[in-house]
Design a protein around this motif. Structure first.
Motif, PDB file in Angstrom:
ATOM      1  N   ASN A 352       0.842  -1.199   0.000  1.00  0.00           N
ATOM      2  CA  ASN A 352       0.000   0.000   0.000  1.00  0.00           C
ATOM      3  C   ASN A 352       0.879   1.250   0.000  1.00  0.00           C
ATOM      4  N   LYS A 353       1.420   1.584  -1.161  1.00  0.00           N
ATOM      5  CA  LYS A 353       2.241   2.786  -1.305  1.00  0.00           C
ATOM      6  C   LYS A 353       2.266   3.208  -2.756  1.00  0.00           C
ATOM      7  N   CYS A 354       2.675   4.436  -2.988  1.00  0.00           N
ATOM      8  CA  CYS A 354       2.742   4.975  -4.352  1.00  0.00           C
ATOM      9  C   CYS A 354       3.739   4.168  -5.173  1.00  0.00           C
ATOM     10  N   VAL A 355       3.315   3.673  -6.334  1.00  0.00           N
ATOM     11  CA  VAL A 355       4.203   2.843  -7.145  1.00  0.00           C
ATOM     12  C   VAL A 355       5.299   3.660  -7.822  1.00  0.00           C
ATOM     13  N   VAL A 356       5.159   4.985  -7.809  1.00  0.00           N
ATOM     14  CA  VAL A 356       6.166   5.838  -8.453  1.00  0.00           C
ATOM     15  C   VAL A 356       7.254   6.234  -7.472  1.00  0.00           C
ATOM     16  N   CYS A 357       6.855   6.875  -6.348  1.00  0.00           N
ATOM     17  CA  CYS A 357       7.859   7.411  -5.413  1.00  0.00           C
ATOM     18  C   CYS A 357       7.938   6.654  -4.097  1.00  0.00           C
ATOM     19  N   GLY A 358       6.990   5.763  -3.811  1.00  0.00           N
ATOM     20  CA  GLY A 358       7.047   4.984  -2.578  1.00  0.00           C
ATOM     21  C   GLY A 358       6.361   5.623  -1.388  1.00  0.00           C
ATOM     22  N   ASN A 359       5.746   6.798  -1.567  1.00  0.00           N
ATOM     23  CA  ASN A 359       5.055   7.470  -0.460  1.00  0.00           C
ATOM     24  C   ASN A 359       3.924   6.577   0.041  1.00  0.00           C
ATOM     25  N   ALA A 360       3.921   6.318   1.363  1.00  0.00           N
ATOM     26  CA  ALA A 360       2.900   5.418   1.938  1.00  0.00           C
ATOM     27  C   ALA A 360       1.929   6.153   2.844  1.00  0.00           C
ATOM     28  N   VAL A 389      -5.216  -0.986 -12.007  1.00  0.00           N
ATOM     29  CA  VAL A 389      -5.502  -0.043 -10.924  1.00  0.00           C
ATOM     30  C   VAL A 389      -4.298  -0.038  -9.988  1.00  0.00           C
ATOM     31  N   LEU A 390      -3.594   1.080  -9.961  1.00  0.00           N
ATOM     32  CA  LEU A 390      -2.376   1.211  -9.152  1.00  0.00           C
ATOM     33  C   LEU A 390      -2.554   2.331  -8.135  1.00  0.00           C
ATOM     34  N   LEU A 391      -1.707   2.346  -7.140  1.00  0.00           N
ATOM     35  CA  LEU A 391      -1.755   3.394  -6.125  1.00  0.00           C
ATOM     36  C   LEU A 391      -0.715   4.469  -6.418  1.00  0.00           C
ATOM     37  N   LEU A 392      -1.141   5.731  -6.394  1.00  0.00           N
ATOM     38  CA  LEU A 392      -0.237   6.866  -6.558  1.00  0.00           C
ATOM     39  C   LEU A 392      -0.491   7.838  -5.421  1.00  0.00           C
ATOM     40  N   CYS A 396       1.933  12.528  -7.464  1.00  0.00           N
ATOM     41  CA  CYS A 396       2.180  11.690  -8.643  1.00  0.00           C
ATOM     42  C   CYS A 396       0.890  11.463  -9.429  1.00  0.00           C
ATOM     43  N   HIS A 397      -0.234  11.355  -8.719  1.00  0.00           N
ATOM     44  CA  HIS A 397      -1.523  11.173  -9.382  1.00  0.00           C
ATOM     45  C   HIS A 397      -1.858  12.397 -10.238  1.00  0.00           C
ATOM     46  N   PRO A 531       4.148  -3.447  -8.866  1.00  0.00           N
ATOM     47  CA  PRO A 531       3.942  -4.827  -8.408  1.00  0.00           C
ATOM     48  C   PRO A 531       4.731  -5.792  -9.287  1.00  0.00           C
ATOM     49  N   GLU A 532       5.268  -6.813  -8.672  1.00  0.00           N
ATOM     50  CA  GLU A 532       6.014  -7.824  -9.412  1.00  0.00           C
ATOM     51  C   GLU A 532       5.101  -8.478 -10.443  1.00  0.00           C
TER      52      GLU A 532
END
Length: 566
Positions: A352-360, A389-392, A396-397, A531-532
């Motif tokens: 559960n974190k931004c897939v771009v910068c890692g902000n959780a 559907v990814l988390l940003l 970043c969004h 995600p892998e």
């Protein structure tokens, strides 16, 4: 006594005189800090381009001179006639050392490839104030996809400066006063020959932008700024993308700028403030619960959220195997099981974190393939859409959504599918009926407060519309106050639907349209925490498995524009 009084008066007068002289000196000294652009920028080499051959020479020189800073100052000028904007007439590019090219697009029959290639070059930043606006105009007028545009106000905020306009930034950072007179700003940029004032004005705007950019980037070498960015002290110019890439092609707003002054810092208060803008979107709870769903024989099918897992249990379709982590085993054989890497994707736990910068701290769901297209997909492509559907995080969004607009515009051209605008909306507004409705509501609700002249004017509007009436009655007012003013536009064609229809007739069908958006997301956002097993060809791989197992017919494949699988 009298001598003492004169002496005191003399001392007081002298003190006041010295103070006044000092004050005047300070004012003069302060004013001398600022120079007008004509004097301060007299070293510029300005070349006006009106032929393709000249363009190639100037572009090569610009490319040679911008290698150190990997950026050019950028601006555009155009003419507005009767409130309507005409095509961009002038593009200004300047290097840090003062070489300026003024490209008169209105004098060139076509946009030279050399200029187009430089503007679309992702490795060279085009810096200025509000360059994304100019980018929209260049694309609309000439089909130029301006890449790596950068609003210098992002960097100004990062360095702790007030993000004003170009003139205020130039004054505060370079101590230069730009000429922003409306006479030159709104002059005829399509004239056969540009005046000396126009040439200097245009070159100055582009040049001060690159000067400000370099000054701000070099400020980032200060230890305090490095501490904020949590970076090692190294040559910032060889690592320019670390600072600038996140802002490339990203619009700047004063509201956003004020709230993200400390971008890059793990600051929960900052995140809460920014989230207010997205109160209906920002998630406060995890998206991924990473519960496990098993087949009857115990084989792992996929991960899912608590709600879905417990729904199976409540409907007596499954049993709880373990509570931590929550694992549920189905009582029935599922339609299909996980096969290969495409199946294993759904078995993996996700963060559960931004897939771009890692902000959780806070995040928003991002639809990589926008809903305006996916909603027209056949059902077989809507299944398992969670892959896209990814988390940003909020920043970043917002940046991703801005970048998506460019792909929409490209698809609009490719598929002859105009984007919705004032003249191509799903609903059209009847301005006359709206005027009548407004007049009726005013007479009904505000009649006691309306001046006699205004009341007569409103009644005249009503009688012009209701020609069969000779007087205004309460019944007529009530009828007029409820007039419908919005009507379905029979000529309207959905942009998303037309794009989907276009790709249905192309090789690869809708699978290719999905890939366009996935490739765009990876190229623009450079995600570091994907995600892998996330794949550009995920749906194709998934559908091939179903087709091989006999769970997908040729007819279903044709519905997505695909044929020939064996």
């Amino acid at each position: 006594m009298q001598l003492d009084s004169y002496l005191k008066l003399y001392i007081t007068s002298t003190t006041l005189l010295v103070g006044c002289v000092g004050f005047v000196y300070l004012i003069l000294k302060f004013n001398r800090r600022f120079r007008n652009a004509t004097d301060a920028l007299n070293y510029l080499t300005i070349v006006t381009v009106i032929t393709e051959s000249d363009c190639e020479v100037v572009i090569k020189e610009l490319q040679r001179r911008c290698k150190v800073y990997r950026a050019v100052g950028f601006d555009c000028e155009w003419v507005t006639e009767h409130g309507k904007k005409r095509p961009v007439a002038l593009v200004q590019l300047s290097t840090f050392d003062g070489y300026c090219g003024l490209f008169r697009l209105n004098m060139l029959r076509t946009v030279p490839n050399s200029l187009k290639e430089l503007l679309e070059d992702k490795t060279i930043y085009k810096v200025g104030v509000a360059p994304t606006d100019d980018a929209k105009y260049l694309f609309a007028d000439y089909g130029i996809n301006l890449n790596s545009s950068l609003d210098i106000r992002h960097i100004a905020v990062l360095c702790g400066h007030q993000p004003g306009g170009l003139a205020s930034l130039t004054k505060s950072l370079l101590h230069i006063i730009l000429d922003k007179s409306w006479r030159v700003r709104c002059s005829n940029w399509e004239a056969e020959t540009l005046s000396d004032m126009q040439v200097k004005y245009a070159a100055a705007d582009a040049h001060v932008a690159i000067k400000i950019f370099v000054k701000l980037i070099e400020e980032l070498n200060k230890p305090s700024i490095y501490k904020v960015l949590q970076r090692n002290k190294k040559d910032i110019w060889s690592n320019l993308d670390e600072v600038c890439l996140k802002y490339a092609n990203y619009n700047f707003t004063m509201k956003h700028g004020n709230k993200t002054k400390d971008i890059g810092v793990n600051n929960s208060k900052r995140n809460k403030e920014v989230s207010k803008t997205y109160s209906n979107l920002t998630r406060s709870k995890p998206l991924y619960h990473n519960c496990f769903l098993q087949a009857p024989d115990g084989e792992l099918l996929c991960t899912c959220d608590n709600k879905k897992a417990l729904w199976y249990v409540e409907k007596q379709l499954a049993d709880v195997v373990t509570e931590e982590p929550l694992t549920v085993r189905l009582r029935f054989e599922p339609a299909g099981r996980s096969v290969g890497e495409v199946g294993r994707y759904y078995q993996l736990t996700k963060e559960n974190k931004c897939v771009v910068c890692g902000n959780a701290n806070s995040y928003i769901r991002k639809n990589v393939v926008p809903r305006e297209y996916r909603k027209y997909f056949p059902d077989i492509m809507k299944d398992h859409s969670s892959h896209d559907v990814l988390l940003l995080c909020v920043q970043c969004h917002q940046r991703s959504n801005m970048a998506d607009q460019r792909v929409r515009e490209q698809l609009a051209n490719l598929c002859a599918a105009p984007l919705a605008c004032k003249d191509s909306s799903k609903y059209v507004e009847d301005s006359m009926r709206k005027k009548v409705r407004s007049a009726a509501r005013a007479l009904l609700n505000l009649s006691a407060k309306l001046p006699e002249k205004r009341s007569r004017c409103l009644k005249h509007v009503l009688l012009q519309y209701y020609t069969e009436h000779t007087e205004i009655t309460t019944e007529l007012l009530k009828e007029a106050a409820e007039l419908h003013v919005l009507f379905e536009n029979t000529d309207y064609e959905s942009h998303g639907l037309k794009v989907v229809e276009y790709f249905l007739g192309q090789e690869g069908g809708l699978l290719r349209l999905e890939e366009v958006w996935r490739e765009h997301f990876l190229t623009i956002m450079h995600p570091q925490y994907m995600p892998e097993l996330w794949s550009i060809k995920h749906n194709e791989e998934r559908l091939r498995v179903k087709f091989k197992e006999g769970r997908l017919s040729e007819k279903s494949l044709k519905s997505i524009g695909v044929s020939g699988w064996h």
